[in-house]
Design an enzyme around this catalytic site. Sequence first.
Site, PDB file in Angstrom:
ATOM      1  N   PRO A  69       0.801  -1.171   0.128  1.00 12.33           N
ATOM      2  CA  PRO A  69       0.039   0.055   0.192  1.00 12.33           C
ATOM      3  C   PRO A  69       0.962   1.169   0.025  1.00 12.33           C
ATOM      4  CG  PRO A  69       0.325  -1.003   2.259  1.00 12.33           C
ATOM      5  CD  PRO A  69       0.776  -1.851   1.196  1.00 12.33           C
TER       6      PRO A  69
ATOM      7  N   GLU B  92       0.435   5.609  -0.515  1.00 12.59           N
ATOM      8  CA  GLU B  92      -0.296   6.850  -0.816  1.00 12.59           C
ATOM      9  C   GLU B  92      -0.001   7.101  -2.224  1.00 12.59           C
ATOM     10  OE1 GLU B  92      -0.146  10.092   1.966  1.00 12.59           O
ATOM     11  OE2 GLU B  92      -2.374  10.333   1.279  1.00 12.59           O
TER      12      GLU B  92
ATOM     13  N   CYS C 149       2.966   3.435   9.756  1.00 16.12           N
ATOM     14  CA  CYS C 149       3.348   4.617   8.900  1.00 16.12           C
ATOM     15  C   CYS C 149       4.083   5.512   9.970  1.00 16.12           C
ATOM     16  CB  CYS C 149       1.986   5.352   8.466  1.00 16.12           C
ATOM     17  SG  CYS C 149       2.331   6.853   7.519  1.00 16.12           S
TER      18      CYS C 149
ATOM     19  N   ASN D 176       8.440  -7.519   4.052  1.00 12.52           N
ATOM     20  CA  ASN D 176       8.776  -6.283   3.215  1.00 12.52           C
ATOM     21  C   ASN D 176       9.847  -5.418   3.552  1.00 12.52           C
ATOM     22  OD1 ASN D 176       7.207  -3.223   3.785  1.00 12.52           O
ATOM     23  ND2 ASN D 176       7.621  -4.031   1.679  1.00 12.52           N
TER      24      ASN D 176
ATOM     25  N   GLY E  83       7.252  -2.288  -2.438  1.00 10.81           N
ATOM     26  CA  GLY E  83       6.816  -1.419  -2.671  1.00 10.81           C
ATOM     27  C   GLY E  83       7.693  -0.234  -3.423  1.00 10.81           C
TER      28      GLY E  83
HETATM   29  C1  LIG Z   1       5.174   7.152  -1.175  1.00 11.36           C
HETATM   30  C2  LIG Z   1       4.964   5.870  -0.192  1.00 11.36           C
HETATM   31  C3  LIG Z   1       3.601   5.695   0.263  1.00 11.36           C
HETATM   32  C4  LIG Z   1       3.355   4.813   1.196  1.00 11.36           C
HETATM   33  N1  LIG Z   1       1.999   4.538   1.714  1.00 11.36           N
HETATM   34  C5  LIG Z   1       1.650   3.624   2.829  1.00 11.36           C
HETATM   35  C6  LIG Z   1       0.581   3.434   2.966  1.00 11.36           C
HETATM   36  O1  LIG Z   1      -0.377   3.977   2.763  1.00 11.36           O
HETATM   37  N2  LIG Z   1       0.359   2.339   3.820  1.00 11.36           N
HETATM   38  C7  LIG Z   1       1.344   1.799   4.541  1.00 11.36           C
HETATM   39  O2  LIG Z   1       1.289   0.619   5.275  1.00 11.36           O
HETATM   40  N3  LIG Z   1       2.698   1.656   3.971  1.00 11.36           N
HETATM   41  C8  LIG Z   1       3.048   3.039   3.123  1.00 11.36           C
HETATM   42  N4  LIG Z   1       4.254   3.016   2.820  1.00 11.36           N
HETATM   43  C9  LIG Z   1       5.167   1.945   3.168  1.00 11.36           C
HETATM   44  C10 LIG Z   1       5.205   0.932   1.798  1.00 11.36           C
HETATM   45  O3  LIG Z   1       3.894   0.016   2.044  1.00 11.36           O
HETATM   46  C11 LIG Z   1       6.371  -0.287   2.324  1.00 11.36           C
HETATM   47  O4  LIG Z   1       6.275  -0.524   3.521  1.00 11.36           O
HETATM   48  C12 LIG Z   1       8.011   0.464   2.460  1.00 11.36           C
HETATM   49  O5  LIG Z   1       8.055   1.457   1.155  1.00 11.36           O
HETATM   50  C13 LIG Z   1       9.099  -0.602   2.363  1.00 11.36           C
HETATM   51  O6  LIG Z   1       8.910  -1.535   1.414  1.00 11.36           O
HETATM   52  P1  LIG Z   1       9.821  -1.316  -0.063  1.00 11.36           P
HETATM   53  O7  LIG Z   1      11.399  -1.049   0.378  1.00 11.36           O
HETATM   54  O8  LIG Z   1       9.552  -2.212  -0.825  1.00 11.36           O
HETATM   55  O9  LIG Z   1       9.361   0.318  -0.739  1.00 11.36           O
HETATM   56  C14 LIG Z   1       4.384   3.961   1.513  1.00 11.36           C
HETATM   57  C15 LIG Z   1       5.723   4.318   1.185  1.00 11.36           C
HETATM   58  C16 LIG Z   1       5.929   5.050   0.012  1.00 11.36           C
HETATM   59  C17 LIG Z   1       7.406   5.356  -0.426  1.00 11.36           C
END
Ligand SMILES: Cc1cc2nc3c(=O)[nH]c(=O)nc-3n(C[C@H](O)[C@H](O)[C@H](O)COP(=O)(O)O)c2cc1C
Length: 311
Positions: A14, A16, A101, A204, A228
């Site tokens: 997820p 935003e 978050c 994750n 993500g």
């Molecule tokens: C732009 C952006 C928006 C995000 N919005 C949410 C969100 O709405 N809910 C959530 O649980 N995590 C949110 N995250 C965190 C991601 O879901 C994820 O846990 C995090 O980016 C780590 O994973 P990655 O290294 O694959 O990016 C957001 C991350 C980014 C960069």
Amino acid sequence: MHSNTKEQNIYLAPMEDVSDFPFRQVLLKLGKPDVFFTEFVNVNGFTSKKGGSHVLHRLEKAQEQEPIVVQFWGNNPEKFVESAKKVKEFNFQGIDINLGCPVKKVMKVGCGSALIGNYDVVGEIVKSLQDLSLDLPLSVKTRIGVERFDEQWIAFLLRLNLDSVFVHGRTVKQIFSGNADWDAIAEVVKLRDVLSPGTKIIGNGDIKSVKQAMEFKEKYCVDGVMIGREVMKNPWVFSGRIPEKKERIETLLFHMKEMKKFVERFPDKGWSSIKKFYHGYLREDEELTSLRNELFEKTSLEESIASIPRT
Ligand SMILES: Cc1cc2nc3c(=O)[nH]c(=O)nc-3n(C[C@H](O)[C@H](O)[C@H](O)COP(=O)(O)O)c2cc1C
């Protein structure tokens, strides 16, 4: 011990303004995850007097995007219950609670990561949702702790009898710095084996390809992997393909057109979030880079669409 050898269990995180409806449409074309997530949806906004019209765009989905999990954030158990009842007719395949978050505006109001260690409120939110017997998988998405790996927090979550626990291998303090600690995620799996063998653990953090996801799934014994930020850098990540220049431009145009249709239906959704993807689509070539710079200057979606060369 869990084993999901047949299923890959790759999830879209997820995010935003990233995991939104228009981009999920793009992923259906390019190569999709096994399970989609929505952007997070605030339970107060969704259940507000305005009828949640300003957040409704976050709940919009297409049948082809199923299975898709809706993620809620908030800290009022009653609002979670109201939201869960309200969302029933939307036909999501799961409900997830945001407990990770680290963004200031979310933490300041006692939500997201601020709920880590708040056993009473989190316990009440989960129990009141479970009492609804919605017949939908219930999960939480959290970080490994506030300043360091917090075994007590994870053990608490595991005793809640959740369907899944999504673990971003960073602390709250880290925000996005350093690396995700996959050894800590493996510790969560070990705890799960003892405390709640029925709960799936999805790892994750910092995953850059499906190949790496599969390697980490095996190495750290998780039941699935969530990807993500890499989707912004490389929208082809789920397919593993490397696109040609022509496909990059055509896909961006498709994304823009999907965004246009969407913002016409939901004017509360801002179109400019698509700019987050420009680096991902337009790179590795001088012409693409100069198109990208040109697009960053545009102040309307129509103007941006008109600037895309037709191939
Ligand atoms: C732009 C952006 C928006 C995000 N919005 C949410 C969100 O709405 N809910 C959530 O649980 N995590 C949110 N995250 C965190 C991601 O879901 C994820 O846990 C995090 O980016 C780590 O994973 P990655 O290294 O694959 O990016 C957001 C991350 C980014 C960069």
